[in-house]
Enzyme design. Structure first.
Site, PDB file in Angstrom:
ATOM      1  N   ARG A   1      24.214  59.315  12.036  1.00 20.94           N
ATOM      2  CA  ARG A   1      24.518  57.969  12.560  1.00 20.94           C
ATOM      3  C   ARG A   1      25.606  58.078  13.628  1.00 20.94           C
ATOM      4  O   ARG A   1      25.585  57.371  14.628  1.00 20.94           O
ATOM      5  CB  ARG A   1      24.952  57.015  11.435  1.00 20.94           C
ATOM      6  CG  ARG A   1      25.568  55.713  11.953  1.00 20.94           C
ATOM      7  CD  ARG A   1      25.469  54.533  11.005  1.00 20.94           C
ATOM      8  NE  ARG A   1      25.880  54.843   9.656  1.00 20.94           N
ATOM      9  CZ  ARG A   1      27.149  55.036   9.239  1.00 20.94           C
ATOM     10  NH1 ARG A   1      28.148  54.974  10.106  1.00 20.94           N
ATOM     11  NH2 ARG A   1      27.408  55.302   7.983  1.00 20.94           N
TER      12      ARG A   1
ATOM     13  N   TYR B   1      14.551  38.575  31.001  1.00 23.08           N
ATOM     14  CA  TYR B   1      13.713  38.958  29.863  1.00 23.08           C
ATOM     15  C   TYR B   1      13.926  37.951  28.725  1.00 23.08           C
ATOM     16  O   TYR B   1      15.059  37.689  28.314  1.00 23.08           O
ATOM     17  CB  TYR B   1      14.065  40.373  29.403  1.00 23.08           C
ATOM     18  CG  TYR B   1      13.268  40.826  28.209  1.00 23.08           C
ATOM     19  CD1 TYR B   1      11.911  41.123  28.326  1.00 23.08           C
ATOM     20  CD2 TYR B   1      13.859  40.951  26.965  1.00 23.08           C
ATOM     21  CE1 TYR B   1      11.173  41.528  27.225  1.00 23.08           C
ATOM     22  CE2 TYR B   1      13.132  41.366  25.861  1.00 23.08           C
ATOM     23  CZ  TYR B   1      11.791  41.647  26.003  1.00 23.08           C
ATOM     24  OH  TYR B   1      11.064  42.045  24.902  1.00 23.08           O
TER      25      TYR B   1
ATOM     26  N   ASP C   1      20.235  45.127  33.688  1.00 23.14           N
ATOM     27  CA  ASP C   1      19.065  45.552  32.915  1.00 23.14           C
ATOM     28  C   ASP C   1      18.126  46.244  33.905  1.00 23.14           C
ATOM     29  O   ASP C   1      17.453  45.598  34.699  1.00 23.14           O
ATOM     30  CB  ASP C   1      18.404  44.329  32.264  1.00 23.14           C
ATOM     31  CG  ASP C   1      17.225  44.723  31.368  1.00 23.14           C
ATOM     32  OD1 ASP C   1      16.663  45.825  31.568  1.00 23.14           O
ATOM     33  OD2 ASP C   1      16.854  43.924  30.491  1.00 23.14           O
TER      34      ASP C   1
ATOM     35  N   LYS D   1       9.855  51.393  27.877  1.00 21.83           N
ATOM     36  CA  LYS D   1       9.004  51.104  29.029  1.00 21.83           C
ATOM     37  C   LYS D   1       8.842  52.359  29.900  1.00 21.83           C
ATOM     38  O   LYS D   1       8.231  53.307  29.486  1.00 21.83           O
ATOM     39  CB  LYS D   1       9.594  49.912  29.809  1.00 21.83           C
ATOM     40  CG  LYS D   1      10.049  48.748  28.898  1.00 21.83           C
ATOM     41  CD  LYS D   1       8.919  48.085  28.154  1.00 21.83           C
ATOM     42  CE  LYS D   1       9.356  47.076  27.090  1.00 21.83           C
ATOM     43  NZ  LYS D   1      10.351  46.108  27.455  1.00 21.83           N
TER      44      LYS D   1
HETATM   45  C1  LIG Z   1      11.218  45.213  26.866  1.00 20.90           C
HETATM   46  C2  LIG Z   1      12.444  44.769  27.554  1.00 20.90           C
HETATM   47  C3  LIG Z   1      13.639  44.594  26.855  1.00 20.90           C
HETATM   48  C4  LIG Z   1      13.734  44.753  25.346  1.00 20.90           C
HETATM   49  O1  LIG Z   1      13.536  46.054  24.923  1.00 20.90           O
HETATM   50  P1  LIG Z   1      12.886  46.475  23.506  1.00 20.90           P
HETATM   51  O2  LIG Z   1      12.850  47.959  23.592  1.00 20.90           O
HETATM   52  O3  LIG Z   1      11.557  45.806  23.406  1.00 20.90           O
HETATM   53  O4  LIG Z   1      13.823  45.977  22.447  1.00 20.90           O
HETATM   54  C5  LIG Z   1      14.766  44.192  27.572  1.00 20.90           C
HETATM   55  N1  LIG Z   1      14.710  43.989  28.906  1.00 20.90           N
HETATM   56  C6  LIG Z   1      13.574  44.147  29.610  1.00 20.90           C
HETATM   57  C7  LIG Z   1      13.579  43.889  31.074  1.00 20.90           C
HETATM   58  C8  LIG Z   1      12.399  44.533  28.961  1.00 20.90           C
HETATM   59  O5  LIG Z   1      11.270  44.679  29.673  1.00 20.90           O
END
Ligand SMILES: *Cc1c(COP(=O)(O)O)cnc(C)c1O
Length: 375
Positions: free
Chosen positions: A48, A100, A172, A197
């Protein structure tokens, strides 16, 4: 220093000192031997707190973004949650209108109850940003291109303004990935990723990350929260993400080229009302995108004539675009975003969001063409 494609191609492949393995080992061990005095024998104590496979990934992420440190989390949302938790109740954050959906839901649901003060503004408008600052503002949130309307925010301009008000800027960077935009080079303090992603890249891992430009108080708080609260990325997901990162550049290069071709073609199609893609010269922030991005990304949205019904028909009749949420994988996806977001969605009902995969772009265009002809 080697160029980014070189560094990414070799991410995490430093040979294992014990075996010489070029593909990194996956260290599943939850705990690590200590001396009688309690000292770690190999630099690790408990997974952890720190894990060798996760550390390899964190070092590769910091390197790719040009940051000082990175920390990997169980999901993109766990990364966002940990950042919010590093603030104090009563602190103020500024979010963009187009963001998002999950981040907005987290900030205005659980974290509103927790005492976070949240403003929503048009981040592309400097005057509305300037007016939004309060003495308690700690964080300004950027998403560029944004989700799902692909608006572009000038990271350097927002960072300058935010720093003037002693607020941190978090970007982000899930959609462009460090292959196309490196926000820290434009003045941002923190980069957030859903590695689910483009970094993972194969729709088979869920994970998140925060990359920090410097080692400041906010970084220390996030580290404390990660270690004590434990929303960490597991070793196998860390390994899968590292594997994905090694092919990021060729994947996203192909996806950018295909997305630009599809966006240009859709833009002149009679069944299409509007295309949202920063690579089109008609995009309102095309010039900022050119400055900030090395290519325009593999994501696009478009709105069809005929409203929600026509949009749903297109999803139904497409053969090659899988109807699923998420993005950045090898397979193309298309989704009716308003339905996916559900209650509280502000997304236009005739909008479809597309993640362009690695298929032949001619096949993708033919498929969209036959589907558009039917609506
Ligand atoms: C998918 C996504 C998230 C969230 O991520 P998870 O891995 O699904 O928790 C945050 N910001 C953007 C732009 C995303 O496409």
């Amino acid at each position: 220093m080697d160029k980014l494609p070189t560094r990414l191609a070799r991410a995490g492949t430093e040979p294992d000192p014990e075996t010489g393995a070029v593909s990194p080992p996956i260290h599943l061990s939850s705990t690590f031997a200590r001396t009688v005095e309690g000292e770690p024998t190999g630099g690790y104590v408990y997974s952890r707190l720190d894990n060798p496979t996760r550390r390899r990934l964190e070092e590769a992420l910091a390197d790719a973004e040009g940051g000082r440190h990175a920390r990997a989390f169980a999901s993109g949302m766990a990364a966002a949650m940990s950042l919010f938790q590093a603030l104090d109740p009563g602190d103020h954050i500024i979010l963009p209108h187009d963001i998002y959906f999950g981040v907005r839901a987290l900030a205005t649901g659980p974290f509103k109850r927790w005492g976070l003060d949240v403003s929503h503004i048009d981040m592309s408008n400097a005057a509305s940003l300037e007016a939004a600052f309060k003495p308690t503002t700690r964080l300004v949130w950027i998403e560029s291109p944004s989700n799902p309307l692909l608006t572009i925010t000038d990271i350097a301009a927002v960072s300058e303004l935010a720093h003037h008000h002693e607020a941190h800027v978090v970007v982000d960077n899930t959609w462009p990935s460090p292959a196309l935009t490196r926000p820290i080079e434009h003045g941002a303090d923190i980069v957030l990723h859903s590695v689910t992603k483009y970094l993972g890249g194969h729709s088979d891992v869920l994970g998140g990350a925060l990359v920090f430009a410097k080692e400041d108080d906010l970084f220390s708080r996030v580290v404390e929260i990660q270690r004590e609260a434990g929303a960490v990325l597991d070793p196998f997901s860390s390994w899968l993400t590292l594997r994905g990162m090694r092919s990021l550049i060729p994947r996203i290069t192909h996806q950018c080229n295909s997305a630009l071709q599809l966006a240009t073609w859709l833009d002149s199609h009679k069944a299409v009302e509007a295309v949202h893609y920063p690579g089109l010269p008609s995009h309102p922030s095309h010039d900022t995108a050119r400055r900030q991005m090395s290519a325009f990304g593999g994501m696009l949205s478009f709105r069809v004539h005929g409203g929600k019904m026509a949009a749903l028909d297109l999803v139904r009749t497409s053969r090659l675009f899988t109807n699923a949420t998420s993005l950045g994988g090898t397979e193309s996806l298309m989704e009716h975003r308003a339905s996916a977001e559900g209650d509280g969605s502000t997304t236009p009902e005739n909008l479809l969001r597309v993640s362009v995969g690695l298929e032949s772009v001619d096949d993708l265009q033919d498929d969209l063409s036959q589907a558009l002809d039917l609506i």
